[in-house]
Scaffold this active site. Structure first.
Site, mmCIF file in Angstrom:
data_model
loop_
_atom_site.group_PDB
_atom_site.id
_atom_site.type_symbol
_atom_site.label_atom_id
_atom_site.label_comp_id
_atom_site.label_asym_id
_atom_site.label_seq_id
_atom_site.Cartn_x
_atom_site.Cartn_y
_atom_site.Cartn_z
ATOM 1 N N ASP A 91 100.982 73.970 147.498
ATOM 2 C CA ASP A 91 99.851 73.549 148.337
ATOM 3 C C ASP A 91 100.222 72.340 149.195
ATOM 4 O O ASP A 91 99.716 71.243 149.000
ATOM 5 C CB ASP A 91 98.653 73.241 147.430
ATOM 6 N N SER A 186 91.220 66.323 149.302
ATOM 7 C CA SER A 186 92.368 67.239 149.406
ATOM 8 C C SER A 186 93.259 66.867 150.579
ATOM 9 O O SER A 186 92.772 66.522 151.661
ATOM 10 C CB SER A 186 91.877 68.668 149.630
#
Lengths: 267, 27
Positions: A91, A186
């Site tokens: 990610d 995030s």
């Protein structure tokens, strides 16, 4: 950040706010005058590159200060293992800007943790504009919290096995004081100080909720990806800069007096 | 690119700017 504090200006000069369609959706970090590091899941395939904006030199999402700069995105490079071996594995994303960042006291790059980084006995911090409470409240002011690192083994045990937490991930969070990253953080950085130099060791990625202390936040492990980051930053051509043309130069000479006239009319 | 930080201290991706240093120190 749950359990965090407001950040004073210039404390985390590499912090980036990733906007999509005018709204803060994720964090990021400055690693180079043309490159931002963030999380792959912030740039899902259905999102249009043109709708992203990157803000640097920002502390309050509602107030652009004298050091704030805004950038359009030229290119997004998603790690090839994103979602391949794990629903949120790999990610990490590199974002190339259309124009260069001007560094200042408030806007500076962070170092990338090398593959052989030793994470024993280091003090680490996470920052972001994400959710700050169980009820889902957010803050316009950048938040910070010190985050102890949690060993891979312990994190795997907490989550239920090694298949949940893979070697490209890293866990951190203050279980005792319920300090952790949350939605909207995030892509933001987890940084640690090594001999007066700040290294980014994690990218905020995922977790099972934000307020269950038994499930610490999971970050993309930057040292695992550092060679990939270096390769792309060094081998990707810089964006083409538009050359001034006769017509645009004429437009520039015309637009200045027009702007000045518009300004005078508003007085 | 010049790697201005020693490897053990992390790697700079900037030619002219050392990485990981800020102008103010936290508590």
């Amino acid at each position: 950040i749950v359990g965090g504090m407001d950040v004073p200006e210039r404390k985390w000069p590499w912090q980036v706010s990733v906007h999509y369609a005018g709204i803060h959706i994720c964090g990021g970090s400055i690693i180079n005058e043309y490159w931002i590091l963030s999380a792959a899941h912030c740039f899902q395939k259905e999102k249009s590159t043109e709708a992203f904006d990157m803000y640097v030199g920002l502390v309050d999402l509602n107030v652009a200060g004298s050091h704030t700069q805004w950038f359009e995105v030229n290119k997004v490079i998603i790690h090839p293992t994103y979602e391949l071996y794990h629903p949120v594995g790999g990610d990490i994303a590199l974002v190339q800007l259309k124009s260069r960042i001007v560094f200042s006291d408030s806007v500076l790059p962070v170092c990338i943790a090398p593959p052989d980084v030793n994470l024993q006995n280091v003090v680490c911090w996470a920052t972001g504009w994400g959710v700050i409470s169980q009820k889902g409240h957010t803050s316009d002011k950048l938040q910070e919290a010190q985050m102890p690192l949690i060993s891979l083994l312990l994190c795997q045990m907490l989550y239920g096995g090694p298949s949940y937490i893979m070697s490209d991930m890293l866990c951190a969070g203050d279980i005792r004081n319920v300090k952790t990253v949350c939605e909207g953080d995030s892509g933001g950085p987890l940084v640690c100080e090594f001999n007066h130099t700040w290294l980014q060791v994690g990218v905020v990625s995922w977790g099972r909720g934000c307020t269950y202390p038994m499930f610490p936040a999971v970050y993309a492990r930057v040292s695992y990806f550092s060679e990939w980051i270096h390769y792309h930053v060094e081998h990707t051509p810089l964006p083409l800069q538009p050359l001034p043309t006769r017509s645009s130069m004429l437009a520039a000479t015309l637009s200045a007096p027009v702007t000045m006239l518009a300004f005078l009319l508003t007085l | 690119n010049a790697h201005r930080c020693p490897k053990s201290e992390g790697v700079s991706l900037n030619r002219d700017m050392a990485c990981g240093h800020r102008y103010i120190q936290g508590k």
